[in-house]
Design an enzyme around this catalytic site. Structure first.
Site, PDB file in Angstrom:
ATOM      1  N   ARG A  74      41.785  40.370  29.580  1.00  0.00           N
ATOM      2  CA  ARG A  74      42.371  39.592  30.687  1.00  0.00           C
ATOM      3  C   ARG A  74      43.886  39.637  30.503  1.00  0.00           C
ATOM      4  O   ARG A  74      44.399  39.264  29.451  1.00  0.00           O
ATOM      5  CB  ARG A  74      41.889  38.142  30.680  1.00  0.00           C
ATOM      6  CG  ARG A  74      42.650  37.281  31.692  1.00  0.00           C
ATOM      7  CD  ARG A  74      42.069  35.903  31.877  1.00  0.00           C
ATOM      8  NE  ARG A  74      40.821  35.943  32.623  1.00  0.00           N
ATOM      9  CZ  ARG A  74      40.280  34.893  33.231  1.00  0.00           C
ATOM     10  NH1 ARG A  74      40.871  33.711  33.190  1.00  0.00           N
ATOM     11  NH2 ARG A  74      39.143  35.010  33.880  1.00  0.00           N
ATOM     12  N   GLN A 119      33.806  38.615  38.207  1.00  0.00           N
ATOM     13  CA  GLN A 119      33.513  37.417  38.989  1.00  0.00           C
ATOM     14  C   GLN A 119      32.794  37.777  40.294  1.00  0.00           C
ATOM     15  O   GLN A 119      31.751  37.217  40.630  1.00  0.00           O
ATOM     16  CB  GLN A 119      34.829  36.693  39.318  1.00  0.00           C
ATOM     17  CG  GLN A 119      34.662  35.481  40.218  1.00  0.00           C
ATOM     18  CD  GLN A 119      34.008  34.320  39.501  1.00  0.00           C
ATOM     19  OE1 GLN A 119      34.482  33.907  38.453  1.00  0.00           O
ATOM     20  NE2 GLN A 119      32.932  33.778  40.047  1.00  0.00           N
TER      21      GLN A 119
HETATM   22  N1   CP Z   1      36.270  32.002  37.180  1.00  0.00           N
HETATM   23  C1   CP Z   1      36.883  32.358  36.039  1.00  0.00           C
HETATM   24  O1   CP Z   1      37.149  33.526  35.758  1.00  0.00           O
HETATM   25  O2   CP Z   1      37.165  31.302  35.228  1.00  0.00           O
HETATM   26  P1   CP Z   1      38.039  31.347  33.915  1.00  0.00           P
HETATM   27  O3   CP Z   1      39.467  31.568  34.331  1.00  0.00           O
HETATM   28  O4   CP Z   1      37.847  29.987  33.296  1.00  0.00           O
HETATM   29  O5   CP Z   1      37.568  32.440  33.032  1.00  0.00           O
HETATM   30  N1  NVA Z   2      42.649  33.593  41.536  1.00  0.00           N
HETATM   31  C1  NVA Z   2      42.479  32.848  40.324  1.00  0.00           C
HETATM   32  C2  NVA Z   2      41.146  33.104  39.734  1.00  0.00           C
HETATM   33  C3  NVA Z   2      40.861  32.318  38.488  1.00  0.00           C
HETATM   34  C4  NVA Z   2      39.536  32.642  37.886  1.00  0.00           C
HETATM   35  C5  NVA Z   2      43.583  33.197  39.346  1.00  0.00           C
HETATM   36  O1  NVA Z   2      43.889  34.382  39.197  1.00  0.00           O
HETATM   37  O2  NVA Z   2      44.133  32.292  38.743  1.00  0.00           O
END
Ligand code: CP
Ligand code: NVA
Length: 309
Positions: A108, A138
Protein backbone atom coordinates in the site's frame (compact mmCIF):
# COMPACT_ATOMS: atom_id res chain seq x y z
CA UNK A 1 3.53 -15.80 -11.56
CA UNK A 2 1.19 -12.82 -12.09
CA UNK A 3 0.84 -9.35 -10.59
CA UNK A 4 -2.41 -7.89 -9.28
CA UNK A 5 -2.06 -4.15 -9.73
CA UNK A 6 -5.02 -2.70 -11.65
CA UNK A 7 -8.30 -4.38 -12.61
CA UNK A 8 -8.17 -2.80 -16.05
CA UNK A 9 -5.06 -4.85 -16.91
CA UNK A 10 -6.43 -8.23 -15.79
CA UNK A 11 -8.52 -10.34 -18.19
CA UNK A 12 -12.21 -10.53 -17.25
CA UNK A 13 -12.09 -14.34 -17.29
CA UNK A 14 -9.33 -14.32 -14.65
CA UNK A 15 -11.28 -11.92 -12.44
CA UNK A 16 -14.29 -14.24 -12.69
CA UNK A 17 -12.11 -17.24 -11.82
CA UNK A 18 -10.92 -15.46 -8.66
CA UNK A 19 -14.53 -14.86 -7.60
CA UNK A 20 -15.55 -18.46 -8.33
CA UNK A 21 -12.67 -19.83 -6.30
CA UNK A 22 -13.43 -17.44 -3.42
CA UNK A 23 -17.05 -18.61 -3.38
CA UNK A 24 -16.08 -22.29 -3.25
CA UNK A 25 -13.54 -21.73 -0.51
CA UNK A 26 -15.90 -19.56 1.54
CA UNK A 27 -18.61 -22.24 1.38
CA UNK A 28 -16.18 -24.99 2.34
CA UNK A 29 -14.91 -23.42 5.53
CA UNK A 30 -18.18 -22.48 7.20
CA UNK A 31 -17.37 -24.54 10.29
CA UNK A 32 -13.70 -23.56 10.56
CA UNK A 33 -12.49 -20.82 12.87
CA UNK A 34 -10.54 -17.77 11.77
CA UNK A 35 -7.00 -19.11 11.57
CA UNK A 36 -7.74 -22.74 10.72
CA UNK A 37 -6.06 -23.55 7.42
CA UNK A 38 -8.01 -24.66 4.32
CA UNK A 39 -7.66 -28.42 3.96
CA UNK A 40 -5.57 -28.31 0.79
CA UNK A 41 -3.10 -25.70 2.19
CA UNK A 42 -2.51 -24.35 -1.31
CA UNK A 43 0.18 -21.83 -0.34
CA UNK A 44 1.92 -23.93 2.30
CA UNK A 45 5.47 -22.74 2.97
CA UNK A 46 5.18 -19.40 1.16
CA UNK A 47 6.11 -16.07 2.75
CA UNK A 48 4.05 -13.00 1.83
CA UNK A 49 5.61 -9.67 2.74
CA UNK A 50 3.10 -6.86 3.39
CA UNK A 51 4.27 -3.25 3.42
CA UNK A 52 2.11 -0.27 4.37
CA UNK A 53 3.25 3.27 3.68
CA UNK A 54 -0.21 4.49 4.65
CA UNK A 55 -2.62 3.56 7.41
CA UNK A 56 -4.88 0.50 7.03
CA UNK A 57 -7.19 -1.51 9.29
CA UNK A 58 -9.23 -3.77 7.02
CA UNK A 59 -6.70 -4.56 4.29
CA UNK A 60 -3.97 -5.40 6.79
CA UNK A 61 -6.16 -7.68 8.92
CA UNK A 62 -8.05 -9.36 6.09
CA UNK A 63 -4.82 -10.20 4.26
CA UNK A 64 -3.29 -11.54 7.46
CA UNK A 65 -6.23 -13.93 7.83
CA UNK A 66 -6.34 -14.79 4.11
CA UNK A 67 -2.64 -15.65 4.04
CA UNK A 68 -2.97 -17.87 7.11
CA UNK A 69 -6.04 -19.67 5.79
CA UNK A 70 -4.10 -20.61 2.65
CA UNK A 71 -1.35 -22.13 4.74
CA UNK A 72 1.20 -19.40 4.02
CA UNK A 73 2.97 -17.05 6.43
CA UNK A 74 3.27 -13.29 6.44
CA UNK A 75 5.36 -10.51 7.82
CA UNK A 76 4.19 -6.92 7.85
CA UNK A 77 6.84 -4.26 7.50
CA UNK A 78 6.74 -0.48 7.61
CA UNK A 79 8.55 1.50 4.95
CA UNK A 80 9.96 3.74 7.69
CA UNK A 81 11.75 0.77 9.24
CA UNK A 82 13.54 -0.16 6.02
CA UNK A 83 16.70 1.40 4.60
CA UNK A 84 14.52 2.17 1.56
CA UNK A 85 12.26 4.43 3.63
CA UNK A 86 15.19 6.46 4.91
CA UNK A 87 16.56 6.79 1.38
CA UNK A 88 19.70 4.80 2.23
CA UNK A 89 18.97 1.87 -0.08
CA UNK A 90 17.65 1.90 -3.61
CA UNK A 91 14.30 0.47 -4.65
CA UNK A 92 16.15 -1.86 -7.03
CA UNK A 93 18.25 -3.42 -4.24
CA UNK A 94 15.24 -3.57 -1.91
CA UNK A 95 13.25 -5.38 -4.60
CA UNK A 96 16.09 -7.88 -4.99
CA UNK A 97 16.14 -8.54 -1.24
CA UNK A 98 12.35 -8.89 -1.03
CA UNK A 99 12.52 -11.40 -3.89
CA UNK A 100 15.32 -13.31 -2.16
CA UNK A 101 13.48 -13.80 1.12
CA UNK A 102 9.82 -13.67 0.13
CA UNK A 103 7.44 -15.32 -2.32
CA UNK A 104 5.07 -12.36 -2.81
CA UNK A 105 5.02 -8.63 -2.03
CA UNK A 106 1.87 -6.74 -1.01
CA UNK A 107 2.16 -2.96 -1.06
CA UNK A 108 0.00 0.00 0.00
CA UNK A 109 1.62 3.20 -1.13
CA UNK A 110 1.00 6.83 -2.03
CA UNK A 111 2.83 6.41 -5.33
CA UNK A 112 1.60 4.56 -8.41
CA UNK A 113 5.09 4.86 -9.82
CA UNK A 114 6.52 2.99 -6.85
CA UNK A 115 4.25 0.01 -7.57
CA UNK A 116 5.29 0.10 -11.19
CA UNK A 117 8.99 0.34 -10.28
CA UNK A 118 8.69 -2.54 -7.84
CA UNK A 119 6.85 -4.64 -10.41
CA UNK A 120 9.75 -4.13 -12.84
CA UNK A 121 12.42 -5.07 -10.31
CA UNK A 122 10.83 -7.87 -8.29
CA UNK A 123 11.07 -11.48 -9.39
CA UNK A 124 8.08 -12.32 -7.17
CA UNK A 125 4.48 -11.19 -7.72
CA UNK A 126 3.18 -7.89 -6.36
CA UNK A 127 -0.33 -7.00 -5.16
CA UNK A 128 -1.59 -3.41 -5.00
CA UNK A 129 -3.16 -2.85 -1.57
CA UNK A 130 -4.32 0.68 -2.54
CA UNK A 131 -2.58 3.38 -4.49
CA UNK A 132 -3.65 6.92 -5.39
CA UNK A 133 -5.22 5.64 -8.60
CA UNK A 134 -6.71 2.29 -7.65
CA UNK A 135 -7.98 -0.07 -4.96
CA UNK A 136 -8.42 -3.31 -6.91
CA UNK A 137 -8.66 -5.76 -3.97
CA UNK A 138 -11.49 -3.74 -2.46
CA UNK A 139 -13.55 -3.49 -5.62
CA UNK A 140 -13.16 -7.11 -6.70
CA UNK A 141 -14.33 -8.13 -3.25
CA UNK A 142 -17.26 -5.72 -3.54
CA UNK A 143 -18.37 -7.41 -6.77
CA UNK A 144 -18.37 -10.68 -4.83
CA UNK A 145 -20.49 -9.12 -2.05
CA UNK A 146 -23.02 -7.69 -4.50
CA UNK A 147 -23.47 -11.04 -6.27
CA UNK A 148 -23.62 -12.92 -2.96
CA UNK A 149 -26.41 -10.68 -1.65
CA UNK A 150 -28.32 -10.24 -4.89
CA UNK A 151 -27.84 -13.86 -5.98
CA UNK A 152 -27.33 -12.83 -9.58
CA UNK A 153 -24.60 -11.67 -11.90
CA UNK A 154 -23.64 -8.04 -11.39
CA UNK A 155 -24.12 -7.59 -15.15
CA UNK A 156 -27.89 -7.67 -14.48
CA UNK A 157 -27.82 -4.92 -11.85
CA UNK A 158 -27.77 -1.13 -11.71
CA UNK A 159 -24.81 0.08 -9.72
CA UNK A 160 -24.51 3.65 -8.49
CA UNK A 161 -21.58 5.54 -7.00
CA UNK A 162 -22.17 8.79 -5.15
CA UNK A 163 -18.95 10.59 -4.33
CA UNK A 164 -15.47 11.57 -5.33
CA UNK A 165 -13.64 10.31 -8.38
CA UNK A 166 -11.01 8.50 -6.33
CA UNK A 167 -9.03 5.25 -6.34
CA UNK A 168 -12.06 3.12 -5.41
CA UNK A 169 -14.20 4.65 -8.16
CA UNK A 170 -11.41 4.16 -10.70
CA UNK A 171 -11.37 0.46 -9.87
CA UNK A 172 -15.18 0.34 -9.94
CA UNK A 173 -15.14 1.89 -13.42
CA UNK A 174 -12.61 -0.73 -14.54
CA UNK A 175 -14.84 -3.42 -13.02
CA UNK A 176 -17.89 -2.05 -14.85
CA UNK A 177 -16.06 -2.67 -18.11
CA UNK A 178 -14.72 -6.10 -17.15
CA UNK A 179 -18.01 -7.37 -15.66
CA UNK A 180 -20.25 -5.38 -18.00
CA UNK A 181 -22.58 -3.71 -15.49
CA UNK A 182 -24.49 -0.42 -15.59
CA UNK A 183 -22.72 2.27 -13.61
CA UNK A 184 -24.19 5.65 -12.68
CA UNK A 185 -22.00 8.22 -10.97
CA UNK A 186 -23.33 11.17 -8.97
CA UNK A 187 -20.78 13.91 -8.28
CA UNK A 188 -20.21 17.67 -8.64
CA UNK A 189 -19.05 18.85 -12.06
CA UNK A 190 -15.43 19.43 -11.05
CA UNK A 191 -15.02 15.96 -9.62
CA UNK A 192 -15.90 13.87 -12.66
CA UNK A 193 -13.62 11.08 -13.87
CA UNK A 194 -10.87 12.44 -16.12
CA UNK A 195 -11.09 12.27 -19.91
CA UNK A 196 -8.52 9.49 -20.26
CA UNK A 197 -10.66 7.25 -18.03
CA UNK A 198 -13.80 8.00 -20.04
CA UNK A 199 -11.86 7.40 -23.26
CA UNK A 200 -10.71 4.01 -21.97
CA UNK A 201 -14.34 3.09 -21.17
CA UNK A 202 -15.39 4.16 -24.66
CA UNK A 203 -12.53 2.28 -26.28
CA UNK A 204 -13.80 -0.83 -24.54
CA UNK A 205 -17.28 -0.20 -25.97
CA UNK A 206 -18.89 0.54 -22.61
CA UNK A 207 -20.64 3.62 -21.26
CA UNK A 208 -20.98 5.08 -17.79
CA UNK A 209 -23.54 7.73 -16.87
CA UNK A 210 -22.55 10.78 -14.88
CA UNK A 211 -25.05 13.06 -13.12
CA UNK A 212 -24.69 16.26 -11.14
CA UNK A 213 -28.00 15.56 -9.44
CA UNK A 214 -27.54 12.68 -6.96
CA UNK A 215 -31.28 11.85 -7.15
CA UNK A 216 -30.97 11.17 -10.86
CA UNK A 217 -27.87 9.07 -10.29
CA UNK A 218 -29.47 6.77 -7.71
CA UNK A 219 -32.78 6.32 -9.56
CA UNK A 220 -33.49 2.58 -9.90
CA UNK A 221 -30.16 1.61 -8.36
CA UNK A 222 -29.81 -1.90 -6.95
CA UNK A 223 -26.61 -0.97 -5.16
CA UNK A 224 -25.42 2.40 -3.88
CA UNK A 225 -21.71 2.77 -3.17
CA UNK A 226 -19.99 5.60 -1.42
CA UNK A 227 -16.59 6.44 0.06
CA UNK A 228 -14.98 9.24 2.04
CA UNK A 229 -14.88 12.59 0.26
CA UNK A 230 -11.27 13.11 1.32
CA UNK A 231 -8.94 10.17 0.59
CA UNK A 232 -5.64 9.29 2.27
CA UNK A 233 -3.63 10.63 -0.63
CA UNK A 234 -5.62 13.86 -1.15
CA UNK A 235 -3.35 16.86 -1.14
CA UNK A 236 -5.81 19.66 -2.04
CA UNK A 237 -8.05 21.93 0.01
CA UNK A 238 -9.99 19.43 2.13
CA UNK A 239 -12.47 21.91 3.64
CA UNK A 240 -13.44 23.15 0.17
CA UNK A 241 -13.86 19.61 -1.11
CA UNK A 242 -16.13 18.65 1.78
CA UNK A 243 -18.20 21.78 1.12
CA UNK A 244 -18.44 20.95 -2.60
CA UNK A 245 -19.92 17.55 -1.71
CA UNK A 246 -22.43 18.80 0.84
CA UNK A 247 -25.44 18.02 -1.39
CA UNK A 248 -24.20 14.51 -2.11
CA UNK A 249 -24.71 13.04 1.35
CA UNK A 250 -26.47 9.68 1.23
CA UNK A 251 -29.53 9.78 3.46
CA UNK A 252 -32.91 8.05 3.66
CA UNK A 253 -34.43 10.51 1.18
CA UNK A 254 -31.88 9.59 -1.44
CA UNK A 255 -32.20 5.85 -0.74
CA UNK A 256 -35.99 6.16 -1.35
CA UNK A 257 -35.30 6.80 -5.04
CA UNK A 258 -33.49 3.47 -5.44
CA UNK A 259 -35.11 0.12 -6.25
CA UNK A 260 -36.92 -1.81 -3.52
CA UNK A 261 -34.39 -4.26 -1.98
CA UNK A 262 -31.49 -1.98 -2.85
CA UNK A 263 -28.39 -2.17 -0.68
CA UNK A 264 -25.81 0.31 0.53
CA UNK A 265 -22.07 -0.48 0.47
CA UNK A 266 -19.05 1.48 1.71
CA UNK A 267 -15.43 0.33 1.82
CA UNK A 268 -14.74 2.18 5.08
CA UNK A 269 -13.43 4.16 6.86
CA UNK A 270 -16.42 6.53 6.61
CA UNK A 271 -16.81 10.26 7.03
CA UNK A 272 -19.83 12.51 6.78
CA UNK A 273 -20.82 11.35 3.26
CA UNK A 274 -23.48 8.98 4.60
CA UNK A 275 -26.07 9.52 7.31
CA UNK A 276 -25.89 7.38 10.43
CA UNK A 277 -29.34 5.88 9.78
CA UNK A 278 -28.41 4.69 6.28
CA UNK A 279 -24.99 3.43 7.36
CA UNK A 280 -26.47 1.46 10.25
CA UNK A 281 -29.83 0.81 8.58
CA UNK A 282 -31.24 -2.38 7.13
CA UNK A 283 -30.10 -1.68 3.57
CA UNK A 284 -26.49 -1.38 4.68
CA UNK A 285 -24.29 -4.46 4.21
CA UNK A 286 -20.97 -2.88 5.09
CA UNK A 287 -19.86 -5.47 7.67
CA UNK A 288 -20.52 -8.40 5.33
CA UNK A 289 -18.64 -6.39 2.70
CA UNK A 290 -15.63 -5.99 4.99
CA UNK A 291 -15.56 -9.68 5.93
CA UNK A 292 -15.66 -10.80 2.29
CA UNK A 293 -12.29 -9.14 1.74
CA UNK A 294 -10.75 -12.22 3.37
CA UNK A 295 -12.35 -14.64 0.92
CA UNK A 296 -11.70 -12.72 -2.27
CA UNK A 297 -8.13 -11.89 -1.31
CA UNK A 298 -7.52 -15.61 -0.97
CA UNK A 299 -8.56 -15.89 -4.61
CA UNK A 300 -6.24 -13.02 -5.51
CA UNK A 301 -3.30 -14.72 -3.77
CA UNK A 302 -4.02 -17.97 -5.57
CA UNK A 303 -4.22 -16.06 -8.85
CA UNK A 304 -0.75 -14.51 -8.47
CA UNK A 305 0.71 -17.97 -7.89
CA UNK A 306 -1.29 -19.61 -10.72
CA UNK A 307 -3.10 -21.82 -8.22
CA UNK A 308 -6.73 -21.08 -8.99
CA UNK A 309 -8.87 -24.13 -9.51
N1 CP B 1 -11.33 -0.38 2.92
C1 CP B 1 -10.02 -0.41 3.23
O1 CP B 1 -9.14 -0.65 2.41
O2 CP B 1 -9.78 -0.15 4.55
P1 CP B 1 -8.37 0.08 5.21
O3 CP B 1 -7.86 1.41 4.73
O4 CP B 1 -8.65 0.09 6.69
O5 CP B 1 -7.45 -1.02 4.82
N1 NVA C 1 -10.59 6.36 -1.11
C1 NVA C 1 -10.13 5.97 0.19
C2 NVA C 1 -10.25 4.50 0.36
C3 NVA C 1 -9.85 4.01 1.72
C4 NVA C 1 -9.92 2.53 1.85
C5 NVA C 1 -8.71 6.43 0.40
O1 NVA C 1 -7.89 6.27 -0.51
O2 NVA C 1 -8.41 6.95 1.46
Amino acid sequence: MKNFINLKDIPAADLRKILNDAKKRKNKRKKLSTLEVDKDQPLKGKLLIQMYEKQSSRTRLSFHIAINQLGAGSITIKASELHLGKGEESLVDTAKILSTYGDGFLLRTDSDKKIEDFSKNLTIPIVNLLSPSSHPCQVLSDIFTVEEIKKKSISKLNICWIGDCNNVLNSLIAASVKFKFNLNIGCPKNYRPPKFVMDWVKKNKRKINIFNDPKKAVKNADVVFSDKVVSINDKGNKAKKIKDFKNYRINQNLMKVTRPQSIFLHCLPRGNEVSEDVFLGKQSRVWQQALNRVHVQKGILLYIFNKLR
